[in-house]
Design a protein around this motif. Structure first.
Motif: not given
Lengths: 328, 326
Positions: A220-221, A224-225, A244-245, A248-249, A259
């Motif tokens: 997931l990292g 995110a990047r 993405a934002v 994830y938020n 997850l």
């Protein structure tokens, strides 16, 4: 954001199945999504969720005769590439859409030099003379950050480390200036510091050449990047898709939330427990009725016995959960 | 401060390789470990992090006395392991166990899950009575979160996470004091990794265990370790309390490792400055002179190629091996 552009690749209701001794497995089950020119899209999920099968379906590299694309459309530039014959597909593979596999150790041919493997595609698709293809190969190796490209050309894959081999794979993938690169777990087998190098290289190459990138990973990292849009898959289906934002938020599917919570945080204390998702990853041979995530979910009620369809939550956010409003 | 259970004193493990030449008798030495000194305290978890080839698994094996170091020694509870005879070693073995990375390879496919867990109990002659033994196995299965009725099933019937639970149950079977966890979650799915970490923490509290947790990923280690040691090419470059290491890493390699972990938060990630190392880990056959990290180090100078750095204490809890840090 992308409404003005038309999608580069549009997948509609893709169904890829495998015949096994225990019955038919729906490895990709009604998968639909779009990829726009130049964007980076991430597909995340655990093993067996169908992310690699989706990638192989796009490339039409599903192993036959066990595997089969049963239904659906894959529109590349508005043309259904599932109707193409093998010869026509070859013109697209590597030339318009290319793929980088997880295992750089096995995806290169051990008995051919790097020179041979790197120039092959360019000779075939671009119709270059050998001399020109070789010069371009040297340029490509420089581009992917290989030291001393001329001597690398003479080497065989076994002379190179895992990270270097993955750079060669990237060089091959970009050699014909494709419009779309699919990277299927490109750094999973590599060391952490090498992972960062490879992904940064891939990202900057895609940015400068305006190539779309599908980044498939379980990390997931990494998503995110690099990814602007994220697709979460579970048991062969897309369970959530969004910017993405947003995703994830405020995830809108209990699996995505689970997850995100189960990833160890760097600053967490060793006394605090991680919030794990209970149960085991789904067995595609033996899926529950209704929602596949049911047995591991804490939000279940009667509705979950009916399979949820993926529905929009907001403009660019879709989820396949009946009870997403109760998610916190 | 609790007392130290394991002392690793200047351990060197140099493997001789003949260097595959027909005509030349070149004796090359692979320096897998080159002077490692560490201590592991009772009831703590020491995280050991490094890339492939850094020597972390070799160190784990030295601690278990599966291989004898070429120089230096490891002591357990004050006893120097390589001076013990095999009978004495056997009694120590009751107290130390290992869980391997790949639960698909570490469980015998032709033994039932019950037999796998019973094997160490039988070898050490702990519970001769069969019914009692079965009872113990069932309770072990429950402890690791499995259904005790699976006792007669084979490993192929289980998923990776369940197999790793069986491997953990086997390690616990003889009530060890100390367990080496060699990348126990690397081959598992993300959602299962957290389950296993939580289980390991629970067991540690329940049985007062001491762990050496080996991993290549700093984020995993951060969540379970009290202290973390970072290895590079057979050397420990930094060792510190977990919180200090993450908040205030000193060694440039530790900094790079921490910065290489992608954080699952797109907003944070876009603001983050990353330190990306150039090049790859050099071969341990011919490591760089002076500081082994200097070929990839962003702050190295000439001094680093001539002087060997040693692990220096920079605070009560943090030790760093770098010439540029005083």
């Amino acid at each position: 954001m992308n409404e003005l552009k038309s999608p580069l690749l549009k997948i509609e209701n893709l169904q890829t199945q495998f015949k096994t001794s225990e019955g038919i497995i729906k490895a990709a089950n009604n998968v639909s999504f779009e990829i726009y020119p130049g964007e980076v899209i991430g597909i995340v999920g655990e093993s067996g969720c169908g992310k690699s099968v989706t990638a192989l379906s796009i490339m039409q590299l599903i192993p036959k005769p066990h595997g089969e694309i049963k239904d659906g459309q894959i529109l590349y530039k508005n043309k259904d590439i599932l109707n193409l014959n093998e010869k026509e597909m070859q013109k697209i593979r590597g030339n318009e859409i290319s793929i980088i596999f997880q295992e750089p150790m096995t995806s290169l041919n051990p008995v051919l030099t790097i020179e041979k493997q790197l120039t092959e595609q360019m000779l075939l698709h671009l119709g270059l003379k050998y001399k020109d293809a070789r010069l371009k190969a040297i340029e490509l190796l420089e581009l992917v950050g290989m030291p001393d490209p001329k001597s690398i050309l003479k080497k065989y894959p076994h002379n190179l480390s895992g990270g270097m081999r993955q750079r060669i794979m990237i060089a091959i993938a970009i050699s014909c200036n494709p419009k779309l690169i699919i990277a299927d777990e490109p750094t999973t087998s590599l060391d952490v510091t090498i992972q960062a190098q490879i992904l940064e290289t891939l990202k900057s190459i895609c940015e400068t050449s305006d190539t779309a990138l599908v980044l498939i990973t379980h990390n997931l990292g990494i998503i995110a990047r690099y990814a602007k849009r994220v697709i979460v898959m579970y048991a062969g289906k897309i369970v959530e898709e969004g910017n993405a934002v947003d995703l994830y938020n405020s995830p809108k599917h209990p699996y995505t939330l689970g997850l995100l919570r189960s990833v160890p945080k760097l600053n967490s204390s060793p006394d605090a427990n991680l919030e794990a998702i209970p149960g085991n990853p789904p067995d595609l041979n033996n899926l529950p009725n209704g929602c596949s995530f049911q047995p591991r979910c804490y939000l279940i009620n009667e509705k979950c016995n009916v399979e949820p369809t993926i529905t929009p939550v907001s403009d660019q956010h879709r989820t396949a959960c009946w009870n997403y409003t109760e998610l916190n | 401060m609790s007392k130290s259970l394991i002392q690793i004193n200047n351990v060197k493990m140099h493997y001789k390789s003949s260097g595959l030449s027909l005509f030349r008798k070149s004796q090359q030495t692979v320096k897998a470990l080159d002077g490692v000194t560490l201590s592991i305290n009772e009831k703590e978890t020491l995280g050991l992090v490094g890339e492939s080839g850094s020597g972390k698994t070799t160190l784990g094996r030295c601690v278990l006395n599966l291989i004898k170091p070429t120089e230096g020694y490891v002591s357990f509870n004050g006893l120097i392991l390589n001076e013990l005879n095999s009978k004495q070693m056997r009694s120590i073995r009751k107290q130390i166990q290992i869980v391997f990375q790949d639960p698909y390879a570490s469980l015998n496919p032709r033994m039932t899950c019950g037999d796998i867990i019973a094997e160490p109990i039988i070898i050490h002659g702990l519970i001769p009575n069969k019914t009692e033994r079965e009872h113990k196995i069932k309770s072990l299965l429950e402890t690791v979160g499995l259904n005790p009725n699976i006792i007669n099933r084979y490993p192929n019937e289980f998923s990776g996470g369940q197999r790793q639970r069986i491997a953990i149950a086997r390690a616990l079977a003889i009530n060890p004091k100390f367990i080496v966890l060699d990348e126990p979650i690397s081959s598992l799915d993300v959602s299962i990794q957290a389950q296993i970490i939580n289980l390991l923490k629970k067991l540690q509290r329940q049985f007062n265990l001491t762990y050496l947790f080996i991993a290549h990923d700093l984020s995993v280690v951060s969540n379970i370790s009290n202290r973390v040691a970072v290895m590079y090419l057979g050397h420990i470059v930094e060792i510190a309390d977990t919180a200090d290491l993450y908040k205030n890493p000193k060694h440039p390699y530790t900094k790079a490792l921490i910065s290489a972990i992608p954080i699952p938060d797109p907003t944070l990630e876009s603001q983050r400055k990353r330190l990306i190392l150039k090049g790859e880990v050099p071969s341990p056959i011919n490591p760089p002179s002076g500081c082994v990290f200097r070929t990839r180090c962003p702050i190295a100078d000439e001094k680093c190629s001539t002087t060997n750095p040693t692990l220096k204490k920079i605070s009560e809890t943090q030790h760093v091996s770098c010439l540029k840090i005083s």
